[in-house]
Motif scaffolding. Structure first.
Motif, PDB file in Angstrom:
ATOM      1  N   LEU A  33       0.830  -1.211   0.000  1.00 18.02           N
ATOM      2  CA  LEU A  33       0.000   0.000   0.000  1.00 18.02           C
ATOM      3  C   LEU A  33       0.865   1.262   0.000  1.00 18.02           C
ATOM      4  O   LEU A  33       0.501   2.277  -0.618  1.00 18.02           O
ATOM      5  CB  LEU A  33      -0.925  -0.002   1.220  1.00 18.02           C
ATOM      6  CG  LEU A  33      -2.056  -1.033   1.206  1.00 18.02           C
ATOM      7  CD1 LEU A  33      -2.798  -1.021   2.543  1.00 18.02           C
ATOM      8  CD2 LEU A  33      -3.024  -0.758   0.064  1.00 18.02           C
ATOM      9  N   THR A  34       2.003   1.204   0.669  1.00 21.44           N
ATOM     10  CA  THR A  34       2.910   2.358   0.698  1.00 21.44           C
ATOM     11  C   THR A  34       3.400   2.696  -0.698  1.00 21.44           C
ATOM     12  O   THR A  34       3.334   3.847  -1.145  1.00 21.44           O
ATOM     13  CB  THR A  34       4.119   2.075   1.610  1.00 21.44           C
ATOM     14  OG1 THR A  34       3.661   1.848   2.947  1.00 21.44           O
ATOM     15  CG2 THR A  34       5.089   3.251   1.602  1.00 21.44           C
ATOM     16  N   VAL A  35       3.892   1.687  -1.408  1.00 20.03           N
ATOM     17  CA  VAL A  35       4.452   1.954  -2.737  1.00 20.03           C
ATOM     18  C   VAL A  35       3.357   2.275  -3.740  1.00 20.03           C
ATOM     19  O   VAL A  35       3.559   3.079  -4.666  1.00 20.03           O
ATOM     20  CB  VAL A  35       5.313   0.755  -3.205  1.00 20.03           C
ATOM     21  CG1 VAL A  35       4.459  -0.423  -3.621  1.00 20.03           C
ATOM     22  CG2 VAL A  35       6.231   1.169  -4.341  1.00 20.03           C
ATOM     23  N   ALA A  36       2.165   1.697  -3.561  1.00 18.02           N
ATOM     24  CA  ALA A  36       1.062   1.994  -4.478  1.00 18.02           C
ATOM     25  C   ALA A  36       0.543   3.412  -4.294  1.00 18.02           C
ATOM     26  O   ALA A  36       0.078   4.048  -5.255  1.00 18.02           O
ATOM     27  CB  ALA A  36      -0.070   0.991  -4.266  1.00 18.02           C
ATOM     28  N   SER A  37       0.641   3.939  -3.081  1.00 15.47           N
ATOM     29  CA  SER A  37       0.135   5.291  -2.813  1.00 15.47           C
ATOM     30  C   SER A  37       1.160   6.375  -3.123  1.00 15.47           C
ATOM     31  O   SER A  37       0.813   7.550  -3.202  1.00 15.47           O
ATOM     32  CB  SER A  37      -0.289   5.407  -1.342  1.00 15.47           C
ATOM     33  OG  SER A  37       0.820   5.226  -0.474  1.00 15.47           O
ATOM     34  N   LEU A  38       2.427   5.984  -3.320  1.00 11.32           N
ATOM     35  CA  LEU A  38       3.486   6.982  -3.519  1.00 11.32           C
ATOM     36  C   LEU A  38       3.216   7.930  -4.691  1.00 11.32           C
ATOM     37  O   LEU A  38       3.430   9.136  -4.559  1.00 11.32           O
ATOM     38  CB  LEU A  38       4.835   6.275  -3.697  1.00 11.32           C
ATOM     39  CG  LEU A  38       6.068   7.178  -3.841  1.00 11.32           C
ATOM     40  CD1 LEU A  38       6.227   8.094  -2.634  1.00 11.32           C
ATOM     41  CD2 LEU A  38       7.327   6.339  -4.032  1.00 11.32           C
ATOM     42  N   PRO A  39       2.730   7.452  -5.845  1.00  5.07           N
ATOM     43  CA  PRO A  39       2.477   8.401  -6.938  1.00  5.07           C
ATOM     44  C   PRO A  39       1.308   9.345  -6.682  1.00  5.07           C
ATOM     45  O   PRO A  39       1.149  10.328  -7.414  1.00  5.07           O
ATOM     46  CB  PRO A  39       2.175   7.479  -8.140  1.00  5.07           C
ATOM     47  CG  PRO A  39       2.751   6.152  -7.773  1.00  5.07           C
ATOM     48  CD  PRO A  39       2.581   6.057  -6.294  1.00  5.07           C
ATOM     49  N   TRP A  40       0.503   9.068  -5.658  1.00  2.00           N
ATOM     50  CA  TRP A  40      -0.747   9.793  -5.484  1.00  2.00           C
ATOM     51  C   TRP A  40      -0.768  10.731  -4.283  1.00  2.00           C
ATOM     52  O   TRP A  40      -1.345  11.814  -4.341  1.00  2.00           O
ATOM     53  CB  TRP A  40      -1.912   8.794  -5.337  1.00  2.00           C
ATOM     54  CG  TRP A  40      -2.051   7.879  -6.503  1.00  2.00           C
ATOM     55  CD1 TRP A  40      -1.405   6.691  -6.685  1.00  2.00           C
ATOM     56  CD2 TRP A  40      -2.860   8.080  -7.657  1.00  2.00           C
ATOM     57  NE1 TRP A  40      -1.775   6.121  -7.878  1.00  2.00           N
ATOM     58  CE2 TRP A  40      -2.675   6.955  -8.494  1.00  2.00           C
ATOM     59  CE3 TRP A  40      -3.741   9.073  -8.058  1.00  2.00           C
ATOM     60  CZ2 TRP A  40      -3.315   6.821  -9.715  1.00  2.00           C
ATOM     61  CZ3 TRP A  40      -4.398   8.934  -9.271  1.00  2.00           C
ATOM     62  CH2 TRP A  40      -4.187   7.837 -10.090  1.00  2.00           C
ATOM     63  N   SER A  41      -0.182  10.307  -3.164  1.00  2.00           N
ATOM     64  CA  SER A  41      -0.384  11.056  -1.924  1.00  2.00           C
ATOM     65  C   SER A  41       0.811  10.927  -0.994  1.00  2.00           C
ATOM     66  O   SER A  41       1.257   9.806  -0.709  1.00  2.00           O
ATOM     67  CB  SER A  41      -1.646  10.547  -1.214  1.00  2.00           C
ATOM     68  OG  SER A  41      -1.750  11.060   0.094  1.00  2.00           O
ATOM     69  N   THR A  42       1.318  12.053  -0.512  1.00  2.00           N
ATOM     70  CA  THR A  42       2.384  12.022   0.490  1.00  2.00           C
ATOM     71  C   THR A  42       1.853  11.570   1.848  1.00  2.00           C
ATOM     72  O   THR A  42       2.532  10.853   2.577  1.00  2.00           O
ATOM     73  CB  THR A  42       3.028  13.410   0.618  1.00  2.00           C
ATOM     74  OG1 THR A  42       2.012  14.372   0.938  1.00  2.00           O
ATOM     75  CG2 THR A  42       3.698  13.829  -0.674  1.00  2.00           C
ATOM     76  N   SER A  43       0.625  11.983   2.174  1.00  2.00           N
ATOM     77  CA  SER A  43       0.051  11.631   3.483  1.00  2.00           C
ATOM     78  C   SER A  43      -0.170  10.127   3.600  1.00  2.00           C
ATOM     79  O   SER A  43       0.203   9.504   4.600  1.00  2.00           O
ATOM     80  CB  SER A  43      -1.266  12.373   3.698  1.00  2.00           C
ATOM     81  OG  SER A  43      -1.073  13.768   3.681  1.00  2.00           O
ATOM     82  N   LEU A  44      -0.792   9.525   2.562  1.00  2.00           N
ATOM     83  CA  LEU A  44      -1.044   8.080   2.605  1.00  2.00           C
ATOM     84  C   LEU A  44       0.264   7.299   2.636  1.00  2.00           C
ATOM     85  O   LEU A  44       0.371   6.283   3.334  1.00  2.00           O
ATOM     86  CB  LEU A  44      -1.883   7.660   1.405  1.00  2.00           C
ATOM     87  CG  LEU A  44      -3.364   8.048   1.435  1.00  2.00           C
ATOM     88  CD1 LEU A  44      -4.055   7.627   0.144  1.00  2.00           C
ATOM     89  CD2 LEU A  44      -4.066   7.410   2.633  1.00  2.00           C
TER      90      LEU A  44
END
Length: 439
Positions: A33-44
């Motif tokens: 989930l961390t790597v999947a959210s990296l392109p989208w959100s700094t908070s997530l």
């Protein structure tokens, strides 16, 4: 019956709570989930990464983990963080600025944790798939934003068209990494005569390139992508294949150049920005970088051994901006837009040695064959060359790309190296038992 079901569910949860394997699965999930959210959100990204670290703690083999920290590939990033902390002692900046300047280095402490975890996890390759899929979805959103600008979550900016979230520099970094990284599996599939899957991955890689050519691309990506492709040719191609692929890439580049006004405009800004700065003293983007670099070199010469201390760059540039040699209109930034100079100004030669030790050790880690070696090598090379124009190791997005990429790929590579060693050790034990006659 309900009470029995409740009891069974409770027992199952307690058993999983005490199970190292269950905690490992949960840690893998939040890492993905961390790597999947990296392109989208700094908070997530920050939230999922924090949960990942928490999930590792309950069943961490402390002795093995501490032993792993003594390896050079782990010790070097830790040394840079410690240097940033120690550097606060001789800085003349306010303590708030000193501690704020330490924070960009702290992410490097996660790198040894990722290495340790993915040496034991069997789901490291899912991290690559998650990042690729996330970037592919982002590419689709980028095209939709071009058609319907109102979909963007950012204020409209004609220079950043097609940006749904974050900015065009981060997006270009992601798409460049994905496009070039796919070259290795495509080559492998072609050798295995799995043409359909190779064709699909080729189309996916070309979709990233098309987005950068016809929507938006950063100048940093425009410079570094040919270098990354050249590295692939040197490492993995031989003879006629190099010639054929080189001609094909040149043909595609020529077609993209003729078909894309956006690409030509981006390339033209190199010479335009330089001429405006040098001839007329206009503070263009390139002109600002040249101004920062010129003064950063002077700061380094003033304190070459240990630098000016952590967080000192903001004050140094503020004082330099009052000098008559400062080009009017150039903004004051807390870093010189070059990773080496950023480190050199704060920590002098000590910092430069540690920084280049990190890069060299991680390049050596990935010197080999295999998908994980290729991705890890690519992440390090991209960071080295993009850091000529930015302080990418300390930036949030590009810094986490480096930490996650090296941590996951390095864990997979080390795991693969350990298996033959374990097999040889088992063979030697069996041979010794056979000689002694023990059952």
């Amino acid at each position: 019956m309900t009470a029995l079901l409740r009891e069974t569910t409770g027992q199952t949860l307690r058993r999983r709570f005490r199970s190292p394997a269950a905690w490992g699965e949960t840690a893998d999930l939040f890492a993905i989930l961390t790597v999947a959210s990296l392109p989208w959100s700094t908070s997530l990204t920050a939230i999922f990464n924090a949960v990942f670290l928490v999930c590792i703690v309950p069943f961490l083999e402390l002795k093995a983990f501490l032993r792993s920290l003594t390896r050079p590939i782990c010790a070097a990033p830790i040394a840079l963080v410690l240097l940033a902390l120690i550097g606060t002692l001789w800085s003349d900046a306010a303590w708030g600025q000193r501690l704020h300047a330490v924070s960009p280095t702290v992410k490097l402490l996660v790198l040894p944790v990722l290495l340790y975890h993915f040496e034991r996890s069997q789901r490291g390759h899912w991290m690559f798939v998650a990042f690729l899929a996330s970037c592919a979805i982002l590419a689709v959103m980028s095209w939709l934003v071009v058609l319907y600008p109102g979909l963007s979550l950012r204020p409209y900016d004609p220079l950043e068209r097609g940006i749904f979230v974050k900015n065009y520099i981060d997006q270009s970094q992601e798409f460049t990494l994905c496009a070039v990284a796919l070259a290795y599996p495509v080559m492998t599939l072609l050798r295995e005569q799995r043409y359909w899957l190779a064709g699909l991955l080729t189309l996916l890689a070309l979709s990233f390139v098309a987005n950068m050519a016809f929507v938006v691309i950063s100048r940093t990506a425009l410079v570094t992508m040919p270098i990354m492709l050249g590295m692939f040719g040197l490492l993995h191609l031989r003879g006629r294949s190099v010639a054929v692929i080189t001609v094909s890439l040149l043909a595609l580049a020529a077609i993209a150049w003729q078909a894309s006004p956006q690409l030509r405009r981006t390339a033209d800004t190199f010479s335009q920005d330089y001429q405006l700065y040098m001839q007329k003293g206009i503070p263009t983007s390139m002109g600002e970088r040249l101004e920062y670099w010129r003064h950063a070199v002077q700061f380094f010469v003033q304190a070459p051994l240990k630098g000016h201390g952590t967080g000192s760059t903001q004050g140094l540039f503020e004082r330099a901006s009052t000098d008559p040699s400062w080009i009017p209109g150039v903004r004051v930034f807390p870093n010189p837009h070059n990773q080496t100079l950023h480190v050199a100004v704060q920590w002098g030669l000590m910092g430069i040695v540690v920084l280049y030790t990190i890069w060299i050790l991680h390049l050596m880690l990935f010197w080999g064959d295999g998908l994980a070696c290729w991705i890890g090598m690519l992440v390090v090379v991209q960071n080295i060359f993009t850091s000529l124009f930015n302080s990418h190791l300390f930036d949030f997005h590009e810094g986490w790309m480096y930490v996650i990429g090296v941590g996951v790929a390095g864990g997979i590579v080390n795991c693969a190296k350990q298996k033959p060693m374990e097999a040889r050790s088992e063979y030697r034990r069996a041979a010794a038992l056979a000689q002694t006659g023990d059952p």
